[in-house]
Design an enzyme around this catalytic site. Structure first.
Site, PDB file in Angstrom:
ATOM      1  N   ASP A 335      28.732 -42.070 -14.975  1.00 31.23           N
ATOM      2  CA  ASP A 335      28.202 -42.112 -13.610  1.00 31.23           C
ATOM      3  C   ASP A 335      28.943 -41.119 -12.709  1.00 31.23           C
ATOM      4  O   ASP A 335      28.345 -40.413 -11.889  1.00 31.23           O
ATOM      5  CB  ASP A 335      28.346 -43.544 -13.062  1.00 31.23           C
ATOM      6  N   LYS A 381      14.211 -36.716  -6.670  1.00 29.22           N
ATOM      7  CA  LYS A 381      14.846 -37.250  -7.883  1.00 29.22           C
ATOM      8  C   LYS A 381      15.505 -36.137  -8.712  1.00 29.22           C
ATOM      9  O   LYS A 381      14.875 -35.117  -9.005  1.00 29.22           O
ATOM     10  CB  LYS A 381      13.802 -37.985  -8.735  1.00 29.22           C
TER      11      LYS A 381
END
Ligand SMILES: CCCCCCCCCC(=O)SCCNC(=O)CCNC(=O)[C@H](O)C(C)(C)COP(=O)(O)OP(=O)(O)OC[C@H]1O[C@@H](n2cnc3c(N)ncnc32)[C@H](O)[C@@H]1OP(=O)(O)O
Length: 415
Positions: A335, A381
């Site tokens: 992440d 996105k």
């Protein structure tokens, strides 16, 4: 006759020493009593002979007293000399003291002058920083909505890259990075940000200057890094940008991203965190100060190839399965790397989706490489792929895909 002159004889006895007294008494007796002259002479002789030893002892006493007097005189002389020496030393010390006071006064004046000059310089540099920040803001036409969005992203960029440092560094290289970011951002005009331009000046002006101590950059090598980790670090670091003031003279496809243990002091709803939270909040991956204990990593960014590489050495605090790294720790690193990558590509983003396949466990203490590549960008996105491999690339440990969605600063404040 003797009896007729008791007072005279008594007076003589009282004044003369005892031996003399007996001699004289007798001679007086003899004289007044018409005794034989020869016997008187003999008596006198005896008396004189008796006086001899007495005189001797008196002489001894006299000699002792004389010696004591001499000693006392000598002592007096010595003491007088000491007093003279002491007075001399006292005078010298007084002179030295006044000289030292003078020097101290001079030093204090110099110090005060230096301090005042430094203060002036600081003020002037602060003004320069302020002017420069205003100049940067002036580059953007804030009457245009798109420009305002760019401003918002610049601020976000600056917050991320600089505010996390306590110094919020305003050096020329920082400006350089802001300019670079502006360039990147200009290629992405469709980004959605809602930052108000008037806050821009306020925020940038408040960024402190170059005088605060720099916090620790956790991405730099430390003693816990393994030879493999160092070898890989040297490999990428040697291909990094040179940090020069001249933007054109930069070389190398990679940039080493510095990493600090703090980011923001804003919280839910855009309100300030409490002072305690502000001072104690730490980035998850950088909250263990002990080197080698948890997340040891450095991220390199390749602008040309739009990819990131992270060298990661997992410490003993990250254990999951015995002797191996916890899956959550691996997810954290994925992440972090993909999030950093997406931030550089698309500005302010948050993770919307993270898919992870754990193929082979990672041994604790080993060095692995996380490679983050851009899959595609579609509106707000940003899709990123990530692969975790062993240091030599022979083993795939983990594969992941991540989706990051661009958000506005106000969204972040309201999260
Ligand atoms: C340099 C510093 C680097 C730091 C690195 C550290 C990285 C760490 C990053 C994080 O850990 S962030 C914290 C974890 N993430 C969050 O807390 C995010 C919480 N979620 C949200 O805030 C919102 O749900 C989100 C911003 C993701 C989306 O809400 P929005 O209302 O703005 O968007 P919307 O729902 O309209 O969706 C926009 C698009 O994204 C898509 N989308 C949103 N969530 C999705 C999802 N979960 N999966 C797939 N697609 C998703 C959605 O379908 C849509 O696609 P389309 O435009 O094609 O229609």
């Amino acid at each position: 006759m003797t009896a007729s002159m008791p007072h005279a004889a008594g007076a003589a006895a009282a004044e003369d020493p005892p031996i003399l007294q007996s001699g004289l008494h007798r001679s007086r007796t003899v004289t007044h009593g018409h005794a034989e002259p020869e016997s008187e002479v003999a008596t006198m002789k005896k008396t004189v002979m008796g006086i001899g030893p007495m005189l001797q002892s008196l002489n001894v006493m006299n000699e002792e007293l004389r010696k004591r007097k001499d000693n006392l005189l000598r002592d007096k002389l010595v003491l007088e000399e000491s007093i003279v020496t002491c007075n001399k030393e006292k005078d010298e010390d007084t002179t030295k003291l006044s000289e030292a006071s003078e020097s101290l006064k001079k030093l204090k004046t110099e110090h005060d002058d230096g301090k005042a000059n430094a203060q002036k310089e600081i003020e002037s540099l602060k003004q320069q920083i302020l002017d420069r920040d205003k100049a940067i803001c002036a580059l953007v036409d804030t009457t245009k909505a798109e420009a305002r969005k760019l401003c918002g992203l610049v601020i976000w960029y600056r917050i991320i890259t600089h505010k996390c440092r306590k110094t919020r560094d305003c050096s020329l290289s920082s400006v350089l990075r802001v300019e670079q970011t502006l360039r990147i951002l200009k290629t992405r005009p469709s980004l959605h940000t809602g930052f108000q331009a008037d806050k821009l000046i306020h925020t940038t002006v408040r960024l402190p200057g170059i005088f605060s101590p720099r916090p620790r950059d956790f991405s730099l090598p430390n003693s816990s890094w393994s030879p493999k980790m160092m070898e890989l670090y040297d490999h990428y670091n040697s291909q990094c940008d040179l940090e020069t003031e001249d933007i054109e003279s930069q070389k190398g496809p990679w940039i080493r991203l510095p990493s600090y243990n703090r980011i923001l002091k804003y919280a839910k709803g855009g309100v300030y965190l409490s002072k305690i939270m502000q001072s104690k909040a730490r980035l998850f991956t950088r909250n263990v100060y002990q080197v080698g204990a948890s997340f040891e990593y450095v991220i390199f960014l390749n602008k040309e190839e739009k990819k990131c590489v992270c060298l990661f050495q997992a410490g003993h605090l990250l254990e999951g399965p015995p002797g191996h790294v916890h899956g959550g720790a691996i997810a954290t690193m994925i992440d972090t790397v993909t999030g950093t990558h997406a931030t550089f590509l698309s500005g302010l983003v948050v993770t919307a989706n993270l898919n992870i396949n754990y193929r082979n466990a990672i041994p604790l203490g080993s060095t692995v490489i996380l490679e983050s590549t851009l899959d595609h960008i579609e509106g707000r996105k940003t899709h990123i792929n990530c692969k975790v491999t062993s240091a030599d690339g022979s083993k795939v440990h983990t594969e992941a895909t991540a989706l990051f969605v661009s958000i506005s600063v106000s969204h972040l404040m309201g999260m």
